[in-house]
Design an enzyme around this catalytic site. Structure first.
Site, PDB file in Angstrom:
ATOM      1  NE  ARG A 233     -50.992  77.233 -17.182  1.00 19.75           N
ATOM      2  CZ  ARG A 233     -51.031  77.486 -18.162  1.00 19.75           C
ATOM      3  NH1 ARG A 233     -50.045  78.573 -18.323  1.00 19.75           N
ATOM      4  NH2 ARG A 233     -51.822  77.793 -18.976  1.00 19.75           N
ATOM      5  CD  GLU A 262     -49.275  82.576 -12.707  1.00 19.64           C
ATOM      6  OE1 GLU A 262     -49.730  83.399 -13.708  1.00 19.64           O
ATOM      7  OE2 GLU A 262     -47.899  82.341 -13.276  1.00 19.64           O
ATOM      8  CG  HIS A 280     -49.049  84.516 -16.865  1.00 19.18           C
ATOM      9  ND1 HIS A 280     -49.676  83.128 -16.219  1.00 19.18           N
ATOM     10  CD2 HIS A 280     -48.783  83.569 -18.490  1.00 19.18           C
ATOM     11  CE1 HIS A 280     -50.051  81.642 -17.013  1.00 19.18           C
ATOM     12  NE2 HIS A 280     -49.196  82.405 -18.175  1.00 19.18           N
TER      13      HIS A 280
HETATM   14  P1  NDP Z   1     -47.691  70.515 -26.195  1.00 23.08           P
HETATM   15  O1  NDP Z   1     -48.872  69.950 -25.933  1.00 23.08           O
HETATM   16  O2  NDP Z   1     -47.369  70.806 -27.654  1.00 23.08           O
HETATM   17  O3  NDP Z   1     -46.127  70.108 -25.919  1.00 23.08           O
HETATM   18  C1  NDP Z   1     -46.480  70.246 -24.143  1.00 23.08           C
HETATM   19  C2  NDP Z   1     -45.351  68.873 -24.520  1.00 23.08           C
HETATM   20  O4  NDP Z   1     -45.057  68.569 -22.490  1.00 23.08           O
HETATM   21  C3  NDP Z   1     -45.362  67.425 -24.901  1.00 23.08           C
HETATM   22  O5  NDP Z   1     -43.620  67.584 -24.817  1.00 23.08           O
HETATM   23  C4  NDP Z   1     -45.126  66.206 -23.599  1.00 23.08           C
HETATM   24  O6  NDP Z   1     -43.770  65.382 -24.384  1.00 23.08           O
HETATM   25  C5  NDP Z   1     -44.634  66.966 -22.609  1.00 23.08           C
HETATM   26  N1  NDP Z   1     -45.129  66.875 -21.551  1.00 23.08           N
HETATM   27  C6  NDP Z   1     -46.895  65.922 -21.204  1.00 23.08           C
HETATM   28  N2  NDP Z   1     -46.752  66.072 -20.240  1.00 23.08           N
HETATM   29  C7  NDP Z   1     -45.548  65.776 -19.298  1.00 23.08           C
HETATM   30  C8  NDP Z   1     -45.335  65.084 -18.005  1.00 23.08           C
HETATM   31  N3  NDP Z   1     -45.811  64.509 -17.785  1.00 23.08           N
HETATM   32  N4  NDP Z   1     -44.359  64.740 -17.882  1.00 23.08           N
HETATM   33  C9  NDP Z   1     -42.801  65.274 -19.240  1.00 23.08           C
HETATM   34  N5  NDP Z   1     -43.341  65.633 -20.312  1.00 23.08           N
HETATM   35  C10 NDP Z   1     -44.333  65.731 -20.617  1.00 23.08           C
HETATM   36  O7  NDP Z   1     -48.029  71.878 -25.612  1.00 23.08           O
HETATM   37  P2  NDP Z   1     -47.467  73.419 -25.934  1.00 23.08           P
HETATM   38  O8  NDP Z   1     -45.914  73.689 -26.278  1.00 23.08           O
HETATM   39  O9  NDP Z   1     -48.564  74.245 -26.696  1.00 23.08           O
HETATM   40  O10 NDP Z   1     -47.877  74.291 -24.446  1.00 23.08           O
HETATM   41  C11 NDP Z   1     -47.051  74.026 -23.700  1.00 23.08           C
HETATM   42  C12 NDP Z   1     -47.623  74.749 -22.305  1.00 23.08           C
HETATM   43  O11 NDP Z   1     -46.801  75.704 -21.642  1.00 23.08           O
HETATM   44  C13 NDP Z   1     -48.636  74.791 -21.944  1.00 23.08           C
HETATM   45  O12 NDP Z   1     -49.406  73.894 -21.759  1.00 23.08           O
HETATM   46  C14 NDP Z   1     -48.773  76.022 -21.028  1.00 23.08           C
HETATM   47  O13 NDP Z   1     -48.744  75.276 -19.884  1.00 23.08           O
HETATM   48  C15 NDP Z   1     -47.062  76.785 -21.321  1.00 23.08           C
HETATM   49  N6  NDP Z   1     -48.191  77.747 -21.449  1.00 23.08           N
HETATM   50  C16 NDP Z   1     -47.879  79.719 -21.137  1.00 23.08           C
HETATM   51  C17 NDP Z   1     -47.689  80.272 -21.084  1.00 23.08           C
HETATM   52  C18 NDP Z   1     -47.449  81.570 -20.690  1.00 23.08           C
HETATM   53  O14 NDP Z   1     -47.773  82.852 -21.343  1.00 23.08           O
HETATM   54  N7  NDP Z   1     -46.088  81.171 -20.131  1.00 23.08           N
HETATM   55  C19 NDP Z   1     -48.107  80.877 -22.330  1.00 23.08           C
HETATM   56  C20 NDP Z   1     -48.925  79.476 -23.299  1.00 23.08           C
HETATM   57  C21 NDP Z   1     -47.940  77.876 -23.059  1.00 23.08           C
HETATM   58  P3  NDP Z   1     -44.763  63.703 -23.679  1.00 23.08           P
HETATM   59  O15 NDP Z   1     -45.607  63.398 -24.434  1.00 23.08           O
HETATM   60  O16 NDP Z   1     -43.414  63.863 -25.003  1.00 23.08           O
HETATM   61  O17 NDP Z   1     -44.329  63.487 -22.523  1.00 23.08           O
END
Ligand code: NDP
Length: 319
Positions: A233, A262, A280
């Site tokens: 994001r 965006e 995006h």
């Molecule tokens: P997941 O929930 O599977 O993974 C998210 C990861 O982020 C986890 O490993 C988590 O680890 C980590 N995380 C969450 N919050 C924090 C924090 N505050 N600090 C550090 N690490 C953090 O999500 P997805 O892999 O399915 O998707 C990830 C993101 O990708 C989505 O939320 C979306 O915003 C973005 N995305 C973008 C797209 C695009 O078109 N560019 C398309 C799809 C998704 P832990 O819990 O250990 O902190």
């Protein structure tokens, strides 16, 4: 029997409207001239909402007193006020899993384009400079043997890691927790991850907890030979600090699929040659967007039939 009504909020893939229409009566709020008046008059009719990438705010949730489910398009749901939904006892769902491979493929392409300067090399050819000036210069960066630091080793992060391993990269990661059963090297501090990385890949969700996590200090730790790739994001990166770092060579390059405001992309970023900028498009193929749309519909159907949604988000557990 009367068909149940579903309210669609914000523009959404036409496939979702068509599929919902097979089972429900669909009203598209953004097509109403007086949205507030419509909600005041008709808000009580709706138990289910489908929303697009612009999400749904607290005021709209409050205007739907019988709402039970918000089915949100996309895996990131930072535009949905989940705290308001949780307070109102409304289940929120997203579309995880079905886009992992597509987004990881896009991330890999973005990383290759950025590190091997493939967009600039192509421009060199198109401008007729290959014949005139000679070959495109050798790139300083190369994936093989380098370290990819992944901020957010979740579903998509792991799919990116598998691809990067096939490119000969070593994987390190940072998140709030070290993950059991994961062989990649964990860094408890993001700055330490950046220091250890040749390429830093951001794939965390948006929202307050991750806002500007990648700031000047992290970029300086990444260093003058480092690259930033952001497929998560835009709000995760301090864009002003990034533009400054790219301009003065504090990092070598950046590949971005997402931006802070965006679709506005600052001109000062667009003019920088050491960037690859995509609008995006991480998940933007017909097949993947359709699979996401189908999951939006399936969540509403499952909730209506069984009162169990398929993919609720953790902030709004099912009753
Ligand atoms: P997941 O929930 O599977 O993974 C998210 C990861 O982020 C986890 O490993 C988590 O680890 C980590 N995380 C969450 N919050 C924090 C924090 N505050 N600090 C550090 N690490 C953090 O999500 P997805 O892999 O399915 O998707 C990830 C993101 O990708 C989505 O939320 C979306 O915003 C973005 N995305 C973008 C797209 C695009 O078109 N560019 C398309 C799809 C998704 P832990 O819990 O250990 O902190």
């Amino acid at each position: 029997m009367d068909r149940q009504q579903v309210l669609v909020i914000g523009p959404i893939l036409p496939y979702v409207i068509a599929k919902l229409g097979e089972r429900f009566d669909v009203v598209e709020l953004h097509k109403e001239a007086d949205r507030a008046g419509f909600l005041e008059r008709e808000g009580k009719r709706f138990k289910a909402v489908a929303c697009g990438l612009k999400g749904i705010d607290r005021e709209t949730i409050a205007a739907l007193p019988d709402l039970e489910i918000i089915s949100s398009f996309g895996v990131g749901y930072d535009a949905v006020d989940v705290a308001a939904a949780a307070q109102a006892g409304v289940v929120v769902t997203n579309t995880p899993g079905v886009l992992d491979e597509e987004v990881a493929n896009t991330a890999l392409a973005l990383m290759l384009m950025t590190v091997r300067e493939l967009n600039r090399a192509e421009n060199h050819l198109r401008a007729g400079r290959w014949a005139k000036d000679g070959p495109y210069p050798l790139t300083a960066g190369s994936l093989g043997g380098s370290v990819l630091g992944i901020l957010g080793l979740g579903r998509i992060g792991k799919a990116i890691a598998r691809r990067a391993e096939a490119c000969g990269m070593k994987i390190h990661y940072h998140g709030r927790h070290e993950q059991a059963g994961v062989a990649y090297r964990y860094h408890a501090s993001l700055t330490e991850l950046a220091r250890a990385s040749d390429v830093l890949m951001a794939v965390v969700p948006g929202g307050a907890a991750t806002h500007h996590m990648i700031d000047r200090q992290v970029l300086e730790a990444l260093g003058p030979n480092g690259y930033l790739i952001n497929i998560g994001r835009g709000t995760v990166v301090d864009e002003t600090a990034l533009i400054e770092a790219l301009s003065k060579g504090a990092i070598r390059g950046a590949g971005l699929d997402v931006f802070e405001n965006e679709p506005a992309v600052p001109e000062s970023l667009v003019v920088l040659e050491n960037t690859v900028l995509l609008p995006h498009v991480g998940s933007a193929s017909v097949a993947t967007r359709q699979a996401m749309g189908q999951l939006v519909v399936d969540n509403i159907v499952a909730w209506t039939d069984t009162r169990r949604a398929m993919t609720p988000v953790p902030e709004t557990p099912q009753p």
